[in-house]
Scaffold this active site. Sequence first.
Site, PDB file in Angstrom:
ATOM      1  N   HIS A 195      60.523  55.420  57.790  1.00 40.55           N
ATOM      2  CA  HIS A 195      61.233  56.025  56.668  1.00 40.55           C
ATOM      3  C   HIS A 195      60.763  55.466  55.336  1.00 40.55           C
ATOM      4  O   HIS A 195      60.684  56.184  54.333  1.00 40.55           O
ATOM      5  CB  HIS A 195      62.733  55.811  56.827  1.00 40.55           C
ATOM      6  CG  HIS A 195      63.344  56.650  57.907  1.00 40.55           C
ATOM      7  ND1 HIS A 195      62.908  57.918  58.188  1.00 40.55           N
ATOM      8  CD2 HIS A 195      64.359  56.398  58.771  1.00 40.55           C
ATOM      9  CE1 HIS A 195      63.623  58.426  59.174  1.00 40.55           C
ATOM     10  NE2 HIS A 195      64.504  57.526  59.554  1.00 40.55           N
ATOM     11  N   GLU A 440      49.507  66.232  80.457  1.00 37.50           N
ATOM     12  CA  GLU A 440      49.568  64.797  80.217  1.00 37.50           C
ATOM     13  C   GLU A 440      48.787  64.006  81.255  1.00 37.50           C
ATOM     14  O   GLU A 440      48.584  62.795  81.097  1.00 37.50           O
ATOM     15  CB  GLU A 440      51.028  64.325  80.242  1.00 37.50           C
ATOM     16  CG  GLU A 440      51.893  64.967  79.181  1.00 37.50           C
ATOM     17  CD  GLU A 440      53.362  64.660  79.401  1.00 37.50           C
ATOM     18  OE1 GLU A 440      53.858  63.731  78.741  1.00 37.50           O
ATOM     19  OE2 GLU A 440      53.992  65.342  80.218  1.00 37.50           O
ATOM     20  N   ASP A 464      49.877  60.146  76.717  1.00 35.73           N
ATOM     21  CA  ASP A 464      49.819  59.850  78.144  1.00 35.73           C
ATOM     22  C   ASP A 464      48.475  60.243  78.737  1.00 35.73           C
ATOM     23  O   ASP A 464      47.956  59.557  79.630  1.00 35.73           O
ATOM     24  CB  ASP A 464      50.949  60.566  78.890  1.00 35.73           C
ATOM     25  CG  ASP A 464      52.239  59.748  78.890  1.00 35.73           C
ATOM     26  OD1 ASP A 464      52.148  58.508  78.941  1.00 35.73           O
ATOM     27  OD2 ASP A 464      53.327  60.346  78.828  1.00 35.73           O
ATOM     28  N   CYS A 511      50.309  68.196  71.033  1.00 34.58           N
ATOM     29  CA  CYS A 511      51.481  67.602  70.388  1.00 34.58           C
ATOM     30  C   CYS A 511      51.468  66.075  70.409  1.00 34.58           C
ATOM     31  O   CYS A 511      52.431  65.437  70.000  1.00 34.58           O
ATOM     32  CB  CYS A 511      52.772  68.108  71.027  1.00 34.58           C
ATOM     33  SG  CYS A 511      52.954  67.685  72.767  1.00 34.58           S
TER      34      CYS A 511
END
Length: 550
Positions: A195, A440, A464, A511
């Site tokens: 953040h 993955e 992964d 992703c």
Amino acid sequence: MKKEYERNVTRKGVGIGSGCAAGRLAFFKREQTVIKRDLTRSREEELLRVKTAIDEAVRRLTTLSERVSLETGASEAEIFEIHAMLASDEDFSEAIEEEIRNGACAEDAVERAAKQFEAMLSALDDPYLSGRAGDIKDVARQILAVLGGEENARAVDSDEPFLLVADELTPSETVTLDKSKLLGFVIFGGTPNSHASILARAMGIPALIGVGKIADSYEGTYALLDAAEGTLVLLPDETTLKEFQKRARKVNALAVEHEKYLRSLIHKPAVTRSGRRILIYANVGDVHEAEVAYLNGADGIGLLRSEFLYLSLDRYPTEEELFESYRATVERMKGKRIVIRTLDMGADKQAEYFRLPHEENPALGFRGIRISLSDEEQFKTQLRAILRASGFGSISIMLPMVVCAEEIRRCRALLSECMEELRRRDVGFDAGVELGVMIETPAAAIMSDELACEADFFSVGTNDLCQYTLAADRQNPLVSGICEENREPVLRLIEHAAEQIHARDGWIGICGEMAADLHLTQRFADMGIDELSVSAPYLLGLREKVTECK
């Protein structure tokens, strides 16, 4: 000036933004909240104290959110809305109350409960979820400050503009700094997705993270921060200073123009120079992250992690709880596509009530779709909730850790059962909801031609896939570097999968962390990757990079 130190000492880190700043170092001094234990209070009094403190902390966080929304932007203000939500989270409050009932004072109870949640989240090998550990720590500090009667428990000793040096910075600490004097941030640790990093970008202030500890005896010494180069020069000599000032004038002017250009891309499609569009999606964990993604121009959500709700409870969530969570996210995205990954528990993501067996190698064990298919009733609860939410917007379902076509067929059968159950209940849903697969494992990449006969779409989870392909545990510092240094085998697997899937008119995205690596964007474009999904802070930079691809 500290004459005992060598001049022109350069420290390397990861730059946030591309600006330059020069000034004296001012070290952040965080005053520790003093816990005054009063054992004469009754448990009821302590429970009332902590409830009042939580309410006040939520009020302060809401005020901060409103202030940040006006000064910085609505997406950055979402950080404090998330913190307000965490402060009033039912499970966090229950953990605090349990500590009080066991004899702890309010302050000790808040600290202990926060440490429990921090430990749980920090252990996760998921950037989004592990990042929430810092959020819990900041929320706890807010509550403790109220309990201690403090208005401001932090300070920077400087009457002139300064480069702030800190071990870490919480969002509330970041936004309450005197920005009229703040030239830049220098953080010992941190990540580009923290953040503090997000806020530094939004505030237009150059920052350097991951520089390692700097001795506080450097307090007040002059330094040069170059975010574009990722460097901090301590005690520069006159020649180095003049060269830096010349560069800084050019860099800072370009940075301002570049930021304006990036913001102009928010609502424009990402199209390569050859005219091919690549969808720019976002990876999110909940409705608040979805809002940030929407405000930063995400074309959709390529990965909605569904396990956060499971990890935040001490029991399985109900169908209604899951449905409300998914529906809220769908509504925030205003019709844009959302890909919900089904429960991905196991390995680093553990919850006691799942009663998962101890495993010598959990990364290769009972996880992802294997857990879901072992408990069909719980899996169907999630599938029904997703289907119900699909009646409110565009939703696709994605299965984690698939290795063979039979797993997809079993999931389709269960999905069909759920559809029939909802029809009997006269509950609306999208009967055409797509069912996709995460690639993955090397097995999924190699067998992608067979999987493409069963699945509607694919998304590559590169994190992964890297560790399974290279036999290197990303959490083991002795071998984690192998994943960074040996990407070619992984890229060839992705390329093979893309060829097989496109040959069958399928759709494939990415992703994992590689999607945000701008050095690989052209390679992915050459493969014909249809979609790249990244965390919200990377959306605009990736959109720009795609437009530069051939």
